[in-house]
Design an enzyme around this catalytic site. Sequence first.
Site, PDB file in Angstrom:
ATOM      1  N   PHE A 288      33.586 -13.849 -11.478  1.00 45.60           N
ATOM      2  CA  PHE A 288      34.195 -14.342 -12.714  1.00 45.60           C
ATOM      3  C   PHE A 288      35.708 -14.147 -12.716  1.00 45.60           C
ATOM      4  O   PHE A 288      36.465 -15.029 -13.105  1.00 45.60           O
ATOM      5  CB  PHE A 288      33.570 -13.637 -13.920  1.00 45.60           C
ATOM      6  N   GLU A 444      16.259  -6.766 -20.187  1.00 44.52           N
ATOM      7  CA  GLU A 444      15.907  -8.158 -19.876  1.00 44.52           C
ATOM      8  C   GLU A 444      14.836  -8.215 -18.795  1.00 44.52           C
ATOM      9  O   GLU A 444      13.874  -8.995 -18.887  1.00 44.52           O
ATOM     10  CB  GLU A 444      17.171  -8.931 -19.477  1.00 44.52           C
ATOM     11  N   ASP A 573      35.239  -5.869 -12.561  1.00 41.34           N
ATOM     12  CA  ASP A 573      34.420  -4.660 -12.424  1.00 41.34           C
ATOM     13  C   ASP A 573      34.993  -3.644 -11.448  1.00 41.34           C
ATOM     14  O   ASP A 573      34.587  -2.486 -11.449  1.00 41.34           O
ATOM     15  CB  ASP A 573      33.016  -5.045 -11.936  1.00 41.34           C
ATOM     16  N   ALA A 589      31.378 -10.125 -18.002  1.00 39.30           N
ATOM     17  CA  ALA A 589      31.965 -11.341 -17.443  1.00 39.30           C
ATOM     18  C   ALA A 589      33.226 -11.776 -18.207  1.00 39.30           C
ATOM     19  O   ALA A 589      34.249 -12.109 -17.579  1.00 39.30           O
ATOM     20  CB  ALA A 589      30.923 -12.450 -17.425  1.00 39.30           C
TER      21      ALA A 589
HETATM   22  C1  LIG Z   1      22.065  -8.506 -13.404  1.00 40.00           C
HETATM   23  C2  LIG Z   1      23.351  -8.586 -14.156  1.00 40.00           C
HETATM   24  C3  LIG Z   1      23.383  -9.089 -15.443  1.00 40.00           C
HETATM   25  C4  LIG Z   1      24.569  -9.184 -16.142  1.00 40.00           C
HETATM   26  N1  LIG Z   1      24.550  -9.705 -17.408  1.00 40.00           N
HETATM   27  C5  LIG Z   1      25.728  -9.872 -18.057  1.00 40.00           C
HETATM   28  C6  LIG Z   1      25.753 -10.496 -19.328  1.00 40.00           C
HETATM   29  O1  LIG Z   1      24.713 -10.893 -19.863  1.00 40.00           O
HETATM   30  N2  LIG Z   1      26.958 -10.680 -19.932  1.00 40.00           N
HETATM   31  C7  LIG Z   1      28.118 -10.271 -19.349  1.00 40.00           C
HETATM   32  O2  LIG Z   1      29.188 -10.476 -19.905  1.00 40.00           O
HETATM   33  N3  LIG Z   1      28.124  -9.640 -18.155  1.00 40.00           N
HETATM   34  C8  LIG Z   1      26.959  -9.449 -17.496  1.00 40.00           C
HETATM   35  N4  LIG Z   1      26.962  -8.833 -16.270  1.00 40.00           N
HETATM   36  C9  LIG Z   1      28.213  -8.282 -15.746  1.00 40.00           C
HETATM   37  C10 LIG Z   1      29.092  -9.343 -15.144  1.00 40.00           C
HETATM   38  O3  LIG Z   1      28.341 -10.166 -14.303  1.00 40.00           O
HETATM   39  C11 LIG Z   1      30.217  -8.669 -14.394  1.00 40.00           C
HETATM   40  O4  LIG Z   1      30.942  -7.882 -15.292  1.00 40.00           O
HETATM   41  C12 LIG Z   1      31.132  -9.695 -13.761  1.00 40.00           C
HETATM   42  O5  LIG Z   1      30.428 -10.420 -12.793  1.00 40.00           O
HETATM   43  C13 LIG Z   1      32.334  -9.016 -13.113  1.00 40.00           C
HETATM   44  O6  LIG Z   1      33.125 -10.018 -12.543  1.00 40.00           O
HETATM   45  P1  LIG Z   1      34.008  -9.686 -11.250  1.00 40.00           P
HETATM   46  O7  LIG Z   1      34.793 -10.906 -10.951  1.00 40.00           O
HETATM   47  O8  LIG Z   1      34.720  -8.421 -11.426  1.00 40.00           O
HETATM   48  O9  LIG Z   1      32.940  -9.419 -10.097  1.00 40.00           O
HETATM   49  P2  LIG Z   1      31.757 -10.319  -9.575  1.00 40.00           P
HETATM   50  O10 LIG Z   1      31.437 -11.403 -10.511  1.00 40.00           O
HETATM   51  O11 LIG Z   1      30.670  -9.372  -9.206  1.00 40.00           O
HETATM   52  O12 LIG Z   1      32.363 -10.988  -8.260  1.00 40.00           O
HETATM   53  C14 LIG Z   1      32.719 -10.213  -7.140  1.00 40.00           C
HETATM   54  C15 LIG Z   1      32.839 -11.187  -5.983  1.00 40.00           C
HETATM   55  O13 LIG Z   1      33.446 -10.532  -4.905  1.00 40.00           O
HETATM   56  C16 LIG Z   1      32.759 -10.848  -3.718  1.00 40.00           C
HETATM   57  N5  LIG Z   1      32.952  -9.718  -2.791  1.00 40.00           N
HETATM   58  C17 LIG Z   1      32.646  -8.431  -3.015  1.00 40.00           C
HETATM   59  N6  LIG Z   1      33.000  -7.688  -1.950  1.00 40.00           N
HETATM   60  C18 LIG Z   1      33.547  -8.543  -1.047  1.00 40.00           C
HETATM   61  C19 LIG Z   1      34.093  -8.373   0.246  1.00 40.00           C
HETATM   62  N7  LIG Z   1      34.164  -7.173   0.832  1.00 40.00           N
HETATM   63  N8  LIG Z   1      34.545  -9.463   0.897  1.00 40.00           N
HETATM   64  C20 LIG Z   1      34.480 -10.707   0.323  1.00 40.00           C
HETATM   65  N9  LIG Z   1      33.976 -10.887  -0.901  1.00 40.00           N
HETATM   66  C21 LIG Z   1      33.522  -9.830  -1.575  1.00 40.00           C
HETATM   67  C22 LIG Z   1      31.315 -10.992  -4.144  1.00 40.00           C
HETATM   68  O14 LIG Z   1      30.576 -11.774  -3.233  1.00 40.00           O
HETATM   69  C23 LIG Z   1      31.478 -11.660  -5.500  1.00 40.00           C
HETATM   70  O15 LIG Z   1      31.463 -13.046  -5.390  1.00 40.00           O
HETATM   71  C24 LIG Z   1      25.771  -8.733 -15.545  1.00 40.00           C
HETATM   72  C25 LIG Z   1      25.758  -8.226 -14.239  1.00 40.00           C
HETATM   73  C26 LIG Z   1      24.562  -8.158 -13.550  1.00 40.00           C
HETATM   74  C27 LIG Z   1      24.557  -7.614 -12.149  1.00 40.00           C
END
Ligand SMILES: Cc1cc2nc3c(=O)[nH]c(=O)nc-3n(C[C@H](O)[C@H](O)[C@H](O)COP(=O)(O)OP(=O)(O)OC[C@H]3O[C@@H](n4cnc5c(N)ncnc54)[C@H](O)[C@@H]3O)c2cc1C
Length: 703
Positions: A288, A444, A573, A589
């Site tokens: 995200f 959930e 995160d 997200a």
């Molecule tokens: C099961 C579940 C349910 C959820 N439900 C909700 C909800 O209902 N509402 C809500 O707001 N939030 C929800 N969340 C939380 C939300 O999804 C996260 O807060 C959000 O995805 C964080 O975004 P981000 O961009 O920090 O990381 P992420 O979306 O996790 O993206 C991280 C990206 O980095 C990539 N990556 C990681 N390490 C590497 C590496 N070493 N090399 C290359 N790429 C890498 C991964 O492949 C991924 O694509 C949920 C999370 C989970 C797991």
Amino acid sequence: MSSGDSHLRDERRAQLAALLDASGTVLRLAAPLVDLLVRLSLAKAFFAPGMLPSSHLFAQTGWPTIIVQVAGPVLLAAGLWVRPVALLMLVLTLLAQTSGPPQDEHPFWAALFGWYVAQGAGPLSLDHLLAKGLGFSPLPLAGRAMAAADWLDRWVGPLYRLAVRLWLAAALAGDALAPSMLPATASAMLPATASAMLPRPWALLAAALLGVGLGTPLVAAGLLVAGTSMAMAGTDHAMTVYAPLLLALLGVSGAGRYSLDSLIAARMHRPAPPADDAPHIVIVGAGFGGMACAAGLRRERARVTLVDRYNYHLFQPLLYQVATAALSPGDIAIPVRGVFRDHPRLRVLCGQVSGMDIANRCITVDGRRLPYDMLVLATGASHGYFGHAEWAAAAPGLKSLNDATSIRSRILAAFEQAEATDDPVVRDTLLTFLICGAGPTGVELAGAIAELARHGMEKDFRNFDPASARILLVQAGPRVLPQFAERLSAFARASLEALGVEVRVNSRVEMIDAKGVVVNGERIAAATVLWAAGVVASPAAAWLGQEPDNAGRIKVGPDLSVPGLPNVFAIGDTALALAWDGQPAPGLAPAAKQAGAYVASVLRARLRGSNPPQPFRYRHQGSLATIGRKSAVADFGRVKLTGALAWWLWGAVHILFLARRRNQFAVILGWVWSYFTFDVGVRLITGDGPSRAGAALAGEQPE
Ligand SMILES: Cc1cc2nc3c(=O)[nH]c(=O)nc-3n(C[C@H](O)[C@H](O)[C@H](O)COP(=O)(O)OP(=O)(O)OC[C@H]3O[C@@H](n4cnc5c(N)ncnc54)[C@H](O)[C@@H]3O)c2cc1C
């Protein structure tokens, strides 16, 4: 020209492009609905008895007319063979208009049928659904038909839109200037636009704008509003009902290639080529946060590289539905490359980042060095086992698509093997599902497994009743959903219990192994244990040599840059940002998206040499969690919702945030189907899912 001027021009262009994008998105969303409405209205008009274009046509042409008038509307409404059907209906309409007494609506019918001949039907049609498959099918003539459709789309469609605009413009101008001078044949074929509904200068302005195709959606909307207000006021100048339909179709579809609108849009979106020495921004993670950051930079005069270990962006909030067989993996993931295909300055790289060399400004992707000028780390989080990494094999967590499909396999395999065994103790173990952690994901998961067991498979097994499955939700703290208000926690707990979930609060998980779990000193035999209790940030802090917080996150400054490294940012995160009124922004997200958009604005300001934005502030929009198919809780601060209303809201929000139309349709369809039929669609055991449940069968009796 100075670089300041060119940045200013770029900035204005980007603002205008963003405005065009936003209005384009609204129109794109409305277009399929308008198209469907127009087809249904035409179908109804043609089908309704007494509305036949002309009964004397029947006398002239006989049964072919009747066939077209009966079958045509049905096909038109369904969107099947729309082009040939519309052509036949167009011919009938023109015959009716020229051979009988002219009618006001016939020119509009003709224009609308002509539109469908030239443009075809929109996305809510069978033609659209089948187009790609048909093009590659071995059906006779299918390939040629698709090539003809392509040719019409490319060459005739834009010309037809130009013709419609000129036709409407001529009618408006002719009517405003000298209505009495129009020859009789012209008034039969020109639409009755009732230009008197507008003061003459406005009618002429509208005609001129339509003619050159400037601001067409706005002009069409203005005429539509003026026309319908006249109709509602019941004046003599009201247009026929088909005029607003044509205007709406033109408005949402746009003026087409031969228009000033199209010229302006092309100019706004034309990316100036990035110079070789343009700064290189590397974003790691297409979650995200990373996606929002990349979207905010896609028009900048910079080289942007978005790196992710997968080639897709994952909508994690619906992962639990993949894990419980309600949705397919493809429903909640979109290919990143496709999202940015129209942005040549943005490069997508699929690879795993394993470390970085801060001194030389390089990251390591699959063993290769990738230099950066500015770096954004958005690598998210994974499951944290509070120092018990050995629990991971026995109690998988839910974070990736692989996790979801492997959990799905475990759950389904447990039911399969319960059918195979005759040992009641082994069967009880197989039918015990224990979820550690009662945050939104745990709640959930528990609700969805309970529904799968109680309703999804009730007639499928012979040796046992799936509804006898035991689902336990174990929470160390005093209540479920601790981040929600107490009243909502209590509601969620009651809803879970109504579904048959055994909720245990104040219960600490002390040990997990292949046979089950020890909770508060009690051993519970369970073949399926799922972990939803804790997360830990990605190792990005270690890559940077930074001291992480106790959840492994990088502590970032007010502008989300890493202390001491002004060109490195961490978001989502994987970062600890005290941006929620001094408290950490939550692991949600929207927080990651807001942070991504914010860092894009910081980088834009740096690239343009303008003032940096104010420090990042997280704006909380509320929290939602669902419990099964009927109930949910929604916490918007003062407004708190529970039950069915919250469930509908939860569904709408999740559909809305799914990034691609295809995924939205797939999810809606899957939900509607399983909602009414209780048929859980994706009950597939893949990979090595059965192995753990198999251990119980192999004589490893629970203690
Ligand atoms: C099961 C579940 C349910 C959820 N439900 C909700 C909800 O209902 N509402 C809500 O707001 N939030 C929800 N969340 C939380 C939300 O999804 C996260 O807060 C959000 O995805 C964080 O975004 P981000 O961009 O920090 O990381 P992420 O979306 O996790 O993206 C991280 C990206 O980095 C990539 N990556 C990681 N390490 C590497 C590496 N070493 N090399 C290359 N790429 C890498 C991964 O492949 C991924 O694509 C949920 C999370 C989970 C797991």
